[in-house]
Design a protein around this motif. Structure first.
Motif, PDB file in Angstrom:
ATOM      1  N   ALA A   1       0.834  -1.204   0.000  1.00  0.00           N
ATOM      2  CA  ALA A   1       0.000   0.000   0.000  1.00  0.00           C
ATOM      3  C   ALA A   1       0.865   1.248   0.000  1.00  0.00           C
ATOM      4  O   ALA A   1       0.633   2.188  -0.779  1.00  0.00           O
ATOM      5  CB  ALA A   1      -0.928  -0.008   1.213  1.00  0.00           C
ATOM      6  N   MET A   2       1.895   1.269   0.855  1.00  0.00           N
ATOM      7  CA  MET A   2       2.762   2.439   0.932  1.00  0.00           C
ATOM      8  C   MET A   2       3.513   2.672  -0.379  1.00  0.00           C
ATOM      9  O   MET A   2       3.750   3.808  -0.772  1.00  0.00           O
ATOM     10  CB  MET A   2       3.756   2.282   2.090  1.00  0.00           C
ATOM     11  CG  MET A   2       3.130   2.320   3.472  1.00  0.00           C
ATOM     12  SD  MET A   2       2.212   3.866   3.819  1.00  0.00           S
ATOM     13  CE  MET A   2       0.515   3.250   3.830  1.00  0.00           C
ATOM     14  N   GLU A   3       3.868   1.592  -1.060  1.00  0.00           N
ATOM     15  CA  GLU A   3       4.545   1.749  -2.349  1.00  0.00           C
ATOM     16  C   GLU A   3       3.639   2.463  -3.347  1.00  0.00           C
ATOM     17  O   GLU A   3       4.078   3.349  -4.090  1.00  0.00           O
ATOM     18  CB  GLU A   3       4.956   0.382  -2.901  1.00  0.00           C
ATOM     19  CG  GLU A   3       5.722   0.467  -4.214  1.00  0.00           C
ATOM     20  CD  GLU A   3       6.151  -0.884  -4.736  1.00  0.00           C
ATOM     21  OE1 GLU A   3       6.385  -0.991  -5.953  1.00  0.00           O
ATOM     22  OE2 GLU A   3       6.254  -1.839  -3.936  1.00  0.00           O
ATOM     23  N   CYS A   4       2.362   2.094  -3.351  1.00  0.00           N
ATOM     24  CA  CYS A   4       1.412   2.750  -4.245  1.00  0.00           C
ATOM     25  C   CYS A   4       1.204   4.209  -3.852  1.00  0.00           C
ATOM     26  O   CYS A   4       1.136   5.092  -4.719  1.00  0.00           O
ATOM     27  CB  CYS A   4       0.081   2.003  -4.235  1.00  0.00           C
ATOM     28  SG  CYS A   4       0.124   0.420  -5.100  1.00  0.00           S
ATOM     29  N   TYR A   5       1.116   4.488  -2.564  1.00  0.00           N
ATOM     30  CA  TYR A   5       0.925   5.863  -2.115  1.00  0.00           C
ATOM     31  C   TYR A   5       2.139   6.737  -2.465  1.00  0.00           C
ATOM     32  O   TYR A   5       1.989   7.915  -2.809  1.00  0.00           O
ATOM     33  CB  TYR A   5       0.650   5.914  -0.616  1.00  0.00           C
ATOM     34  CG  TYR A   5      -0.652   5.284  -0.200  1.00  0.00           C
ATOM     35  CD1 TYR A   5      -1.789   5.383  -0.990  1.00  0.00           C
ATOM     36  CD2 TYR A   5      -0.750   4.569   0.992  1.00  0.00           C
ATOM     37  CE1 TYR A   5      -2.989   4.800  -0.610  1.00  0.00           C
ATOM     38  CE2 TYR A   5      -1.946   3.980   1.391  1.00  0.00           C
ATOM     39  CZ  TYR A   5      -3.055   4.098   0.577  1.00  0.00           C
ATOM     40  OH  TYR A   5      -4.245   3.513   0.954  1.00  0.00           O
ATOM     41  N   LYS A   6       3.329   6.161  -2.387  1.00  0.00           N
ATOM     42  CA  LYS A   6       4.526   6.919  -2.761  1.00  0.00           C
ATOM     43  C   LYS A   6       4.486   7.302  -4.231  1.00  0.00           C
ATOM     44  O   LYS A   6       4.863   8.422  -4.612  1.00  0.00           O
ATOM     45  CB  LYS A   6       5.782   6.110  -2.460  1.00  0.00           C
ATOM     46  CG  LYS A   6       6.122   6.026  -0.977  1.00  0.00           C
ATOM     47  CD  LYS A   6       7.320   5.110  -0.729  1.00  0.00           C
ATOM     48  CE  LYS A   6       7.594   4.945   0.763  1.00  0.00           C
ATOM     49  NZ  LYS A   6       8.705   3.996   1.009  1.00  0.00           N
ATOM     50  N   LYS A   7       4.036   6.383  -5.069  1.00  0.00           N
ATOM     51  CA  LYS A   7       3.926   6.693  -6.494  1.00  0.00           C
ATOM     52  C   LYS A   7       2.869   7.765  -6.735  1.00  0.00           C
ATOM     53  O   LYS A   7       3.064   8.682  -7.539  1.00  0.00           O
ATOM     54  CB  LYS A   7       3.587   5.423  -7.278  1.00  0.00           C
ATOM     55  CG  LYS A   7       4.740   4.430  -7.328  1.00  0.00           C
ATOM     56  CD  LYS A   7       4.430   3.259  -8.246  1.00  0.00           C
ATOM     57  CE  LYS A   7       5.627   2.319  -8.333  1.00  0.00           C
ATOM     58  NZ  LYS A   7       5.400   1.210  -9.284  1.00  0.00           N
ATOM     59  N   ALA A   8       1.753   7.671  -6.028  1.00  0.00           N
ATOM     60  CA  ALA A   8       0.698   8.667  -6.193  1.00  0.00           C
ATOM     61  C   ALA A   8       1.168  10.040  -5.727  1.00  0.00           C
ATOM     62  O   ALA A   8       0.864  11.059  -6.362  1.00  0.00           O
ATOM     63  CB  ALA A   8      -0.540   8.242  -5.410  1.00  0.00           C
ATOM     64  N   TYR A   9       1.918  10.073  -4.659  1.00  0.00           N
ATOM     65  CA  TYR A   9       2.376  11.348  -4.113  1.00  0.00           C
ATOM     66  C   TYR A   9       3.323  12.072  -5.056  1.00  0.00           C
ATOM     67  O   TYR A   9       3.449  13.299  -5.017  1.00  0.00           O
ATOM     68  CB  TYR A   9       3.064  11.132  -2.763  1.00  0.00           C
ATOM     69  CG  TYR A   9       3.460  12.418  -2.097  1.00  0.00           C
ATOM     70  CD1 TYR A   9       2.485  13.263  -1.573  1.00  0.00           C
ATOM     71  CD2 TYR A   9       4.800  12.804  -2.002  1.00  0.00           C
ATOM     72  CE1 TYR A   9       2.836  14.461  -0.971  1.00  0.00           C
ATOM     73  CE2 TYR A   9       5.154  14.004  -1.399  1.00  0.00           C
ATOM     74  CZ  TYR A   9       4.169  14.825  -0.887  1.00  0.00           C
ATOM     75  OH  TYR A   9       4.511  16.016  -0.299  1.00  0.00           O
TER      76      TYR A   9
ATOM     77  N   ARG B   1      -0.324  12.169   0.846  1.00  0.00           N
ATOM     78  CA  ARG B   1       0.446  12.911   1.852  1.00  0.00           C
ATOM     79  C   ARG B   1       0.017  12.481   3.265  1.00  0.00           C
ATOM     80  O   ARG B   1       0.841  12.259   4.146  1.00  0.00           O
ATOM     81  CB  ARG B   1       0.258  14.416   1.670  1.00  0.00           C
ATOM     82  CG  ARG B   1       1.043  15.274   2.665  1.00  0.00           C
ATOM     83  CD  ARG B   1       0.766  16.745   2.507  1.00  0.00           C
ATOM     84  NE  ARG B   1       1.328  17.278   1.280  1.00  0.00           N
ATOM     85  CZ  ARG B   1       0.619  17.811   0.294  1.00  0.00           C
ATOM     86  NH1 ARG B   1      -0.707  17.862   0.377  1.00  0.00           N
ATOM     87  NH2 ARG B   1       1.215  18.269  -0.786  1.00  0.00           N
ATOM     88  N   ARG B   2      -1.287  12.377   3.465  1.00  0.00           N
ATOM     89  CA  ARG B   2      -1.790  11.958   4.787  1.00  0.00           C
ATOM     90  C   ARG B   2      -1.393  10.523   5.094  1.00  0.00           C
ATOM     91  O   ARG B   2      -1.028  10.207   6.237  1.00  0.00           O
ATOM     92  CB  ARG B   2      -3.314  12.103   4.829  1.00  0.00           C
ATOM     93  CG  ARG B   2      -3.806  13.542   4.807  1.00  0.00           C
ATOM     94  CD  ARG B   2      -5.284  13.645   5.135  1.00  0.00           C
ATOM     95  NE  ARG B   2      -6.135  12.963   4.164  1.00  0.00           N
ATOM     96  CZ  ARG B   2      -6.618  13.536   3.070  1.00  0.00           C
ATOM     97  NH1 ARG B   2      -6.330  14.801   2.790  1.00  0.00           N
ATOM     98  NH2 ARG B   2      -7.418  12.851   2.256  1.00  0.00           N
ATOM     99  N   LYS B   3      -1.452   9.657   4.112  1.00  0.00           N
ATOM    100  CA  LYS B   3      -1.119   8.261   4.321  1.00  0.00           C
ATOM    101  C   LYS B   3       0.374   8.075   4.647  1.00  0.00           C
ATOM    102  O   LYS B   3       0.744   7.230   5.484  1.00  0.00           O
ATOM    103  CB  LYS B   3      -1.463   7.434   3.077  1.00  0.00           C
ATOM    104  CG  LYS B   3      -2.952   7.205   2.887  1.00  0.00           C
ATOM    105  CD  LYS B   3      -3.518   6.300   3.970  1.00  0.00           C
ATOM    106  CE  LYS B   3      -4.968   5.964   3.737  1.00  0.00           C
ATOM    107  NZ  LYS B   3      -5.497   5.039   4.779  1.00  0.00           N
ATOM    108  N   LEU B   4       1.209   8.858   3.989  1.00  0.00           N
ATOM    109  CA  LEU B   4       2.643   8.727   4.189  1.00  0.00           C
ATOM    110  C   LEU B   4       3.122   9.425   5.451  1.00  0.00           C
ATOM    111  O   LEU B   4       4.241   9.187   5.930  1.00  0.00           O
ATOM    112  CB  LEU B   4       3.401   9.266   2.960  1.00  0.00           C
ATOM    113  CG  LEU B   4       3.139   8.479   1.655  1.00  0.00           C
ATOM    114  CD1 LEU B   4       3.741   9.219   0.472  1.00  0.00           C
ATOM    115  CD2 LEU B   4       3.693   7.068   1.750  1.00  0.00           C
ATOM    116  N   GLY B   5       2.282  10.315   5.959  1.00  0.00           N
ATOM    117  CA  GLY B   5       2.566  10.976   7.226  1.00  0.00           C
ATOM    118  C   GLY B   5       3.760  11.859   7.218  1.00  0.00           C
ATOM    119  O   GLY B   5       4.409  12.048   8.252  1.00  0.00           O
TER     120      GLY B   5
END
Length: 283
Positions: free
Chosen positions: A254-262, A279-283
């Motif tokens: 999940a974090m890998e996908c959020y990093k790409k989205a960010y 941004r919120r997910k990655l904190g």
């Protein structure tokens, strides 16, 4: 497609690409208007919405033509989208629609298409922030404006019907109404199967639909399988995949996908959701 958040591209048909580009805020080039837009976009990406909107307002106030003013108003709509403000986004998209109304006599095919596009942009922002009633109203308005195009070429009317069913299915899924969602998915599939010139391009948006519906109805394995078939370059799809992996207990993926989205530098509805959300997910 098994690779995590892998990539492929979707090519737009030339006629639709030209129509879409015609309403976009100026990109690149020189001059104060372009520089103002670039700076304001960056403020939104950095989470500095008030600073962005001050610049967008300046661009609106100093626009040299009605078309330039409409472009700046559309950019302002997206700035409010980065704040998750459905109402303000809609207010500014309506201003852009009002501009295209003035172009109906001279360029009816493009004008009605753009009116529908602007309404759908407002709808997309509203559904993403949970404003489901407003989203339904804007999507219906987008459909009804789009089909007013006189003598639409090819699959244009089917495109608007497909978009409406696509949206109605997602809204029903967000409301937890499985039967209603499945009915609209089936109708969207039927509309898609009737297409000829746009079918290949629009086919790519179908697994996005079925994956989205599955996610919000709690079928996370189906959501994952379908979303992995959708456009992996779309930052919104990356966020949906991240949400799905979280539901499946796979936080690292999940974090890998959020990093790409960010990493997005877009200034459009997918980015307006994805950048703040990631941004919120990655904190």
């Amino acid at each position: 497609m098994s690779a995590l958040c892998s990539t492929f591209r979707i090519a737009l048909p030339a006629a639709l690409l030209a129509a879409a580009v015609s309403a976009q805020p100026p990109q690149g080039g020189r001059g104060p208007g372009n520089e103002l837009t670039r700076q304001a976009n960056q403020f939104d990406l950095d989470g500095k919405g008030a600073e962005a909107r001050a610049l967008f307002q300046k661009a609106i106030d100093t626009a040299p033509t009605p078309a330039a003013k409409a472009n700046a108003q559309r950019a302002m709509a997206m700035s409010w989208a980065f704040e998750g403000n459905c109402k303000k986004t809609g207010d500014y998209e309506q201003m852009v629609i009002d501009y295209w109304v003035t172009r109906e006599a001279e360029e009816p095919h493009n004008a009605f298409y753009q009116e529908g596009e602007m309404a759908d942009e407002a709808a997309r922002v509203c559904i993403d922030v949970g404003g489901l009633d407003a989203a339904a109203q804007w999507y219906k308005k987008g459909h009804d404006l789009g089909i007013k195009e006189p003598d639409p070429a090819g699959d244009r009317k089917l495109l608007w019907d497909y978009r409406w069913e696509h949206a109605a299915a997602r809204i029903a899924a967000r409301r937890g109404n499985q039967a209603e969602a499945e009915k609209h998915v089936a109708t969207a599939r039927a509309d898609l199967d009737k297409m000829t010139d746009l079918k290949a391009q629009q086919e790519a948006f179908f697994p996005y639909l079925t994956g989205y519906v599955a996610l919000y109805l709690g079928d996370y394995q189906k959501a994952l399988a379908d979303l992995q078939k959708a456009n992996q370059n779309d930052v919104f799809i990356q966020c949906l995949l991240g949400m799905t992996y979280e539901k499946l207990g796979e936080k690292d993926k999940a974090m890998e996908c959020y990093k790409k989205a960010y990493a997005t530098n877009g200034h459009n509805p997918p980015a307006a959701f994805a950048k703040p959300f990631a941004r919120r997910k990655l904190g």
